[in-house]
Design an enzyme around this catalytic site. Structure first.
Site, PDB file in Angstrom:
ATOM      1  N   ARG A  71       0.839  -1.199   0.000  1.00 60.57           N
ATOM      2  CA  ARG A  71       0.000   0.000   0.000  1.00 60.57           C
ATOM      3  C   ARG A  71       0.877   1.254   0.000  1.00 60.57           C
ATOM      4  O   ARG A  71       2.050   1.208   0.388  1.00 60.57           O
ATOM      5  CB  ARG A  71      -0.931   0.005   1.209  1.00 60.57           C
TER       6      ARG A  71
ATOM      7  N   GLU B 202      -3.493   5.594   4.378  1.00 61.31           N
ATOM      8  CA  GLU B 202      -2.994   4.598   3.426  1.00 61.31           C
ATOM      9  C   GLU B 202      -4.041   4.314   2.345  1.00 61.31           C
ATOM     10  O   GLU B 202      -5.240   4.336   2.610  1.00 61.31           O
ATOM     11  CB  GLU B 202      -2.694   3.287   4.167  1.00 61.31           C
TER      12      GLU B 202
ATOM     13  N   THR C 222      -9.455   5.347  16.076  1.00 66.46           N
ATOM     14  CA  THR C 222      -8.064   5.235  15.619  1.00 66.46           C
ATOM     15  C   THR C 222      -8.025   4.858  14.138  1.00 66.46           C
ATOM     16  O   THR C 222      -7.235   5.408  13.362  1.00 66.46           O
ATOM     17  CB  THR C 222      -7.326   4.151  16.449  1.00 66.46           C
TER      18      THR C 222
ATOM     19  N   VAL D 172      -1.076  -7.918  15.574  1.00 66.42           N
ATOM     20  CA  VAL D 172      -1.932  -7.132  14.685  1.00 66.42           C
ATOM     21  C   VAL D 172      -1.626  -5.630  14.745  1.00 66.42           C
ATOM     22  O   VAL D 172      -1.768  -4.911  13.757  1.00 66.42           O
ATOM     23  CB  VAL D 172      -3.427  -7.379  15.045  1.00 66.42           C
ATOM     24  N   GLY D 173      -1.185  -5.153  15.898  1.00 70.79           N
ATOM     25  CA  GLY D 173      -1.063  -3.700  16.101  1.00 70.79           C
ATOM     26  C   GLY D 173       0.169  -3.065  15.469  1.00 70.79           C
ATOM     27  O   GLY D 173       0.162  -1.874  15.184  1.00 70.79           O
TER      28      GLY D 173
ATOM     29  N   ASP E  92       1.768  -2.237  12.499  1.00 70.01           N
ATOM     30  CA  ASP E  92       1.320  -2.316  11.103  1.00 70.01           C
ATOM     31  C   ASP E  92       1.734  -1.118  10.270  1.00 70.01           C
ATOM     32  O   ASP E  92       1.142  -0.859   9.232  1.00 70.01           O
ATOM     33  CB  ASP E  92      -0.207  -2.502  11.050  1.00 70.01           C
TER      34      ASP E  92
HETATM   35  N1  LIG Z   1      -3.131  -5.760  11.027  1.00 73.88           N
HETATM   36  C1  LIG Z   1      -4.295  -5.309  10.646  1.00 73.88           C
HETATM   37  O1  LIG Z   1      -4.879  -5.779   9.672  1.00 73.88           O
HETATM   38  C2  LIG Z   1      -4.941  -4.205  11.426  1.00 73.88           C
HETATM   39  C3  LIG Z   1      -6.264  -3.844  11.141  1.00 73.88           C
HETATM   40  C4  LIG Z   1      -6.875  -2.884  11.933  1.00 73.88           C
HETATM   41  C5  LIG Z   1      -6.159  -2.268  12.957  1.00 73.88           C
HETATM   42  N2  LIG Z   1      -4.857  -2.597  13.179  1.00 73.88           N
HETATM   43  C6  LIG Z   1      -4.102  -1.984  14.259  1.00 73.88           C
HETATM   44  O2  LIG Z   1      -4.568  -2.563  15.467  1.00 73.88           O
HETATM   45  C7  LIG Z   1      -4.340  -1.645  16.547  1.00 73.88           C
HETATM   46  C8  LIG Z   1      -5.588  -1.542  17.389  1.00 73.88           C
HETATM   47  O3  LIG Z   1      -6.603  -0.857  16.662  1.00 73.88           O
HETATM   48  P1  LIG Z   1      -7.918  -0.341  17.427  1.00 73.88           P
HETATM   49  O4  LIG Z   1      -8.806   0.181  16.371  1.00 73.88           O
HETATM   50  O5  LIG Z   1      -8.402  -1.391  18.369  1.00 73.88           O
HETATM   51  O6  LIG Z   1      -7.270   0.870  18.264  1.00 73.88           O
HETATM   52  P2  LIG Z   1      -7.802   1.541  19.612  1.00 73.88           P
HETATM   53  O7  LIG Z   1      -7.118   2.849  19.712  1.00 73.88           O
HETATM   54  O8  LIG Z   1      -9.296   1.505  19.663  1.00 73.88           O
HETATM   55  O9  LIG Z   1      -7.265   0.557  20.774  1.00 73.88           O
HETATM   56  C9  LIG Z   1      -5.902   0.410  21.050  1.00 73.88           C
HETATM   57  C10 LIG Z   1      -5.745   0.091  22.531  1.00 73.88           C
HETATM   58  O10 LIG Z   1      -4.364  -0.191  22.790  1.00 73.88           O
HETATM   59  C11 LIG Z   1      -4.088   0.265  24.094  1.00 73.88           C
HETATM   60  N3  LIG Z   1      -2.641   0.376  24.305  1.00 73.88           N
HETATM   61  C12 LIG Z   1      -1.787   1.297  23.780  1.00 73.88           C
HETATM   62  N4  LIG Z   1      -0.529   1.062  24.230  1.00 73.88           N
HETATM   63  C13 LIG Z   1      -0.612  -0.044  25.012  1.00 73.88           C
HETATM   64  C14 LIG Z   1       0.362  -0.789  25.753  1.00 73.88           C
HETATM   65  N5  LIG Z   1       1.641  -0.426  25.780  1.00 73.88           N
HETATM   66  N6  LIG Z   1      -0.055  -1.883  26.440  1.00 73.88           N
HETATM   67  C15 LIG Z   1      -1.363  -2.244  26.441  1.00 73.88           C
HETATM   68  N7  LIG Z   1      -2.325  -1.565  25.772  1.00 73.88           N
HETATM   69  C16 LIG Z   1      -1.941  -0.487  25.067  1.00 73.88           C
HETATM   70  C17 LIG Z   1      -4.833   1.594  24.184  1.00 73.88           C
HETATM   71  O11 LIG Z   1      -5.047   2.004  25.505  1.00 73.88           O
HETATM   72  C18 LIG Z   1      -6.143   1.247  23.448  1.00 73.88           C
HETATM   73  O12 LIG Z   1      -7.165   0.826  24.333  1.00 73.88           O
HETATM   74  C19 LIG Z   1      -3.909  -0.342  15.885  1.00 73.88           C
HETATM   75  O13 LIG Z   1      -2.518  -0.208  16.022  1.00 73.88           O
HETATM   76  C20 LIG Z   1      -4.307  -0.502  14.445  1.00 73.88           C
HETATM   77  O14 LIG Z   1      -3.472   0.267  13.585  1.00 73.88           O
HETATM   78  C21 LIG Z   1      -4.249  -3.558  12.431  1.00 73.88           C
END
Ligand SMILES: NC(=O)c1ccc[n+]([C@@H]2O[C@H](COP(=O)([O-])OP(=O)(O)OC[C@H]3O[C@@H](n4cnc5c(N)ncnc54)[C@H](O)[C@@H]3O)[C@@H](O)[C@H]2O)c1
Length: 367
Positions: A68, A79, A107, A247-248, A250
């Site tokens: 992407r 993106e 987010t 997953v996070g 990314d």
């Molecule tokens: N791989 C994929 O296909 C894909 C798809 C969607 C989202 N994501 C990623 O997944 C992640 C989560 O997305 P979301 O929509 O749930 O976000 P969100 O902001 O709703 O939730 C993220 C959570 O992580 C917590 N957090 C942050 N730092 C932390 C730490 N050190 N320890 C524990 N918890 C912590 C925050 O308090 C929050 O509650 C994002 O990084 C997003 O970019 C990846």
């Protein structure tokens, strides 16, 4: 006039009877996508998506793929994710802004388009915020079915925000998880997730640390949002036999796992060129060995080989998952009567007289 398209709606019974030149664009709103999931049931929707995504992963060579394109700001990233096969093209617009929730915004926010490769007609404009959470959970569960130890029942979820409830339900219904152990630095997020998962039949345990959450876990899902090279899970916390669903991490500069974990794991990715830039892999040398998931799904490579293997699905989210999702949504929403015509593309009676259409349009539209 809207007519069904030959490469859409796999379950729709109506065959096209006329040339496609005047296929209309349809719209699936966020509310209608939510109504669709309510109507079908969340587990059924996740199962349907996992099947659609797996079928497309199995025909991987059919797709014209690219990493992407991303535009970064200090606060986050926007993106564009395009992909196409011979008949259909799709793209998703998606952002990732970890600070958004403090301002009352999500987010991750997204929408997408599915288009006909033969005429270029946009067939569907759809919400993809909810659907990204659904497809990410479905993809994670699909990967875990192949990579996690058979009989896995306990999953730790680190990061309890928007995506987490979808992951829990997907792993419950598609993988057989019975217990989730939750940790987030934001206690309120964990409490909200516990509330959300009440009545699902899952055993739920709120934990005070990553260490505690990983205790007894067969699967670890990391879903944190922070634009930094974090080490959410340390090497010593990972035991033989675990499956990590990362997953996070990314985008460039955003990771969650200690690099030492990767060194003693078998690492699986969606699309290698993209994951090398964006995933946990960005911490590793360029020739660090990985396996693309489609090769496991088609029997060309091994997944987990031994019970004590540590497997990592280094997920970043790939355009093919959104392509499959848009097709799936189009089929299901069409049958449920939830698609609406969208006046997106000018369609002059005489395609060479666009100006004539413009001059007439205000007077005729809607009459
Ligand atoms: N791989 C994929 O296909 C894909 C798809 C969607 C989202 N994501 C990623 O997944 C992640 C989560 O997305 P979301 O929509 O749930 O976000 P969100 O902001 O709703 O939730 C993220 C959570 O992580 C917590 N957090 C942050 N730092 C932390 C730490 N050190 N320890 C524990 N918890 C912590 C925050 O308090 C929050 O509650 C994002 O990084 C997003 O970019 C990846």
């Amino acid at each position: 006039m809207n007519r069904p398209h030959p490469h859409l709606a796999p379950a729709a019974p109506i065959a096209p009877t006329a040339p496609m030149a005047r296929v209309g664009t349809q719209f699936l709103s966020a509310h209608d996508a939510a109504r669709l999931v309510q109507h079908q049931g969340l587990p059924q929707t996740l199962a349907g998506l996992a099947k659609a995504i797996e079928l497309d992963f199995r025909r991987w060579p059919d797709f014209d793929k690219s990493p992407r394109t991303a535009r970064h700001a200090p606060e986050g990233v926007i993106e564009l994710m395009p992909i196409a096969d011979e008949h259909l093209y799709s793209f998703k617009f998606v952002n990732g802004h970890p600070g958004n929730t403090a301002a009352g915004l999500s987010t991750v926010m997204a929408f997408g388009v599915l288009a006909d490769m033969h005429t270029g007609t946009p067939l569907l404009v759809s919400e993809l915020t909810l659907s990204t959470a659904l497809r990410t959970a479905a993809t994670s569960a699909m990967a875990a079915r192949t990579l996690a130890r058979p009989g896995s029942q306990v999953m730790a979820i680190i990061g309890n925000g928007a995506q987490s409830a979808f992951q829990a339900i997907a792993f419950q219904h598609l993988v057989g998880i019975t217990t989730v152990r939750l940790f987030d630095i934001d206690l309120e997020a964990t409490q909200q997730l516990m509330h959300r998962l009440g009545g699902t039949g899952l055993h739920i345990r709120a934990c005070h640390s990553v260490d505690e959450a990983l205790h007894g876990a067969d699967i670890v899902t990391t879903l944190t949002a922070d634009k930094t090279q974090a080490t959410i899970v340390q090497d010593h916390q990972v035991r033989p036999g675990m499956h990590l669903n990362a997953v996070g991490g990314d985008c460039p500069g955003k990771t969650e796992l200690d690099a030492h974990i990767l060194r003693r794991s078998r690492v699986f990715v969606e699309y290698e060129p993209q994951t090398r830039q964006e995933g946990e892999l960005q911490q590793m040398e360029g020739d660090f060995p990985v396996t693309e998931l489609w090769r496991v799904l088609t029997g060309q490579a091994f997944g987990r080989q031994q019970a004590h293997d540590i497997t990592v699905f280094d997920s970043v989210g790939f355009a093919l998952e959104d392509f499959s999702t848009l097709r799936y949504l189009h089929g299901c929403a069409s049958m449920a009567g939830l698609l609406r015509p969208l006046d997106l593309i000018a369609q002059p009676d005489n395609p060479k007289d666009l100006m004539g259409w413009m001059l007439r349009a205000p007077a005729t539209h809607g009459h």
